[in-house]
Design an enzyme around this catalytic site. Structure first.
Site, short mmCIF file in Angstrom:
data_model
loop_
_atom_site.label_atom_id
_atom_site.label_comp_id
_atom_site.label_asym_id
_atom_site.label_seq_id
_atom_site.Cartn_x
_atom_site.Cartn_y
_atom_site.Cartn_z
N HIS A 210 0.87 -1.18 0.00
CA HIS A 210 0.00 0.00 0.00
C HIS A 210 0.91 1.23 0.00
O HIS A 210 1.55 1.53 1.00
CB HIS A 210 -0.91 -0.03 1.23
CG HIS A 210 -1.76 1.19 1.40
ND1 HIS A 210 -3.12 1.13 1.59
CD2 HIS A 210 -1.46 2.49 1.40
CE1 HIS A 210 -3.60 2.36 1.70
NE2 HIS A 210 -2.60 3.21 1.60
N ARG A 294 -8.92 13.93 3.04
CA ARG A 294 -8.74 14.49 4.40
C ARG A 294 -7.25 14.53 4.73
O ARG A 294 -6.45 13.94 4.02
CB ARG A 294 -9.43 13.57 5.43
CG ARG A 294 -8.83 12.18 5.39
CD ARG A 294 -9.30 11.29 6.54
NE ARG A 294 -8.57 10.03 6.54
CZ ARG A 294 -8.82 8.98 5.79
NH1 ARG A 294 -9.83 9.01 4.92
NH2 ARG A 294 -8.08 7.88 5.86
#
Ligand code: MV4
Length: 448
Positions: A210, A294
């Site tokens: 990731h 965010r």
């Protein structure tokens, strides 16, 4: 350009403290909000003023839009920083701010909607030429459509909820015969969790890392990337250790993934700080996965290697300033690692709230602690169990690991259980040390 006179922080814990610090350095006054359970919280003490917005359950306090808008109005706050979690990715909240003429410090409502609809974000990227894993073009219509797509791309496939997050509504399908059942349970789960049963399909990449790229954009089309982070060390879709840069990244890789992230952000006409998540496969191919609209928990590792204060940049960009630097001004120095320290049993990973009888954070060169904990504070059971982020910066990865081990040993937290022993264990793991890991590292560790 004048910044805001006062910012309201619609959050709690370490991120509320982090935002207050950024405001102080910019000469901006701060207003905190808090629930009844947080009356003794550090963010309440640190802010210039504080407003109680409701009882302990977050649905009645930190997620209560009318209470937060009212708090901004009574404190005369011109802007709201949402932190992460809670209302940070709620497009209705952004619109409620705008309707009350309060600036939301973050992306546009439209950006948040695009990021929250994962199959649509994927479809947009595919159409704009951003690499995506083979799979459906937008959501699948039904089980039959799912089967048709799965057969076309070949098993194993992964079913994902379009409104998904935290692994809910996600299923790996290894064999054609299992698809009908798994499709229905995943969809039911997605509907129960998000009120939306839309599903999409991707080829399942079994050995992935990731990797995500921090981006920063102003309101005038200016945009830069601040490099990548490796967030592969996770457990049940909760990241536990993050680092920057990706251990095997060279200049060419950084430029490729960075420019791909910018292409993705531009396709969404993205504003403010955000993250583009990628799957990195065994052959080091990158594929767009999701966009996070965010500020993220792990932003400090990027700050440590670039020297930028991302929260300050968010505030300035929201106030209408153009980015004060260009891509070639972004330099990457050394290596940074973050360990998330949770109030949890380190073996069972179950919450361990309660009173912290003694709290002595580490310090010294290259060590940063982002926390809202202190000696005598009681960790409430109502919220996330993250109580501190320990972040280190070294000249290289090896030095960062040594510093992290030293700092974890220095850290004294008494009265509750924490994940410090878990982190010490990982930092001694030969595969972690050599960089030989992927998102399944912790599952495999438990089987050994
Ligand atoms: C994937 C994947 C493999 N292939 N997508 C997406 C959300 C994140 N929390 C996990 N995600 C994954 N997406 C493709 N195309 C693997 C994961 C994944 C995962 C999946 C099932 C069970 C555990 C997992 C742990 C990490 C990553």
């Amino acid at each position: 350009m004048t910044l805001f006179k006062k910012v309201l922080i619609a959050n709690r814990g370490e991120i509320a403290v982090r935002v207050i610090r950024a405001c102080r350095e910019l000469g901006i006054n701060t207003a905190a909000v808090y629930s009844v359970a947080d009356k003794d919280a550090l963010h309440v003490r640190m802010a210039d003023e504080a407003v109680c917005i409701g009882p302990a359950p977050s649905a009645q306090s930190y997620l209560n839009i009318p209470a937060i808008i009212s708090a901004a109005e009574i404190t005369d706050s011109e802007a709201i920083h949402p932190g992460y979690g809670f209302l940070s990715e709620n497009a209705h909240f952004v619109e409620a701010c705008t309707a009350s003429r309060i600036t939301f410090i973050g992306p546009s409502a439209e950006n948040i909607r695009s990021g929250g609809d994962k199959s649509r974000a994927r479809q947009i990227m595919k159409r704009k030429g951003v690499p995506v894993v083979p799979g459906s073009d937008g959501p699948v219509k039904d089980e039959e459509d799912a089967m048709k797509t799965a057969k076309k791309i070949g098993f194993p496939v992964i079913l994902k909820a379009s409104a998904g997050g935290g692994g809910r509504g996600m299923r790996i399908v290894n064999d054609e015969k299992d698809l009908p059942q798994l499709y229905h349970t995943a969809q039911k789960e997605a509907f129960a969790a998000f009120g939306n049963g839309d599903m999409y399909i991707e080829k399942y990449i079994s050995e992935m890392r990731h990797i995500e790229v921090q981006i920063l954009a102003d309101n005038k089309g200016g945009i830069v990337y601040l490099g990548e982070r490796d967030c592969s060390i996770q457990r049940r879709h909760q990241k536990l250790i993050e680092e920057a840069p990706y251990i095997f990244a060279n200049t060419k890789f950084r430029k490729k993934v960075g420019e791909t992230a910018i292409k993705a952000a531009k396709a969404l006409r993205y504003r403010n700080a955000g993250t583009i998540e990628f799957i990195l496969d065994k052959d080091e191919q990158i594929y767009f996965m999701e966009v996070n609209t965010r500020i993220q928990v792990e932003h400090p590792v990027t700050e440590m290697i670039t020297g930028f204060d991302i929260i300050k940049e968010q505030i300035k960009a929201a106030a209408g300033e153009i980015l004060p630097f260009k891509q070639h001004d972004v330099k990457f120095t050394g290596h940074s690692i973050e360990c998330r320290i949770n109030a949890e049993d380190p073996e069972k990973f179950i919450p361990s709230p309660g009173k912290i009888t003694l709290f002595i954070p580490p310090g010294g060169p290259g060590v940063r602690v982002d926390t809202a904990a202190y000696s005598g504070w009681t960790v409430p059971a109502h919220y996330d169990s993250l109580i501190a982020k320990l972040i280190v910066h070294g000249k290289d990865r090896q030095e960062a690991i040594s510093k992290m081990k030293r700092a974890l040993r220095e850290f004294v937290i008494e009265g509750i259980k924490t994940t410090i022993p878990f982190h010490l264990n990982i930092l001694d793991n030969p595969d972690f040390i050599s960089g030989n890991f992927n998102t399944h590292f912790l599952e495999k560790l438990n089987k050994k």
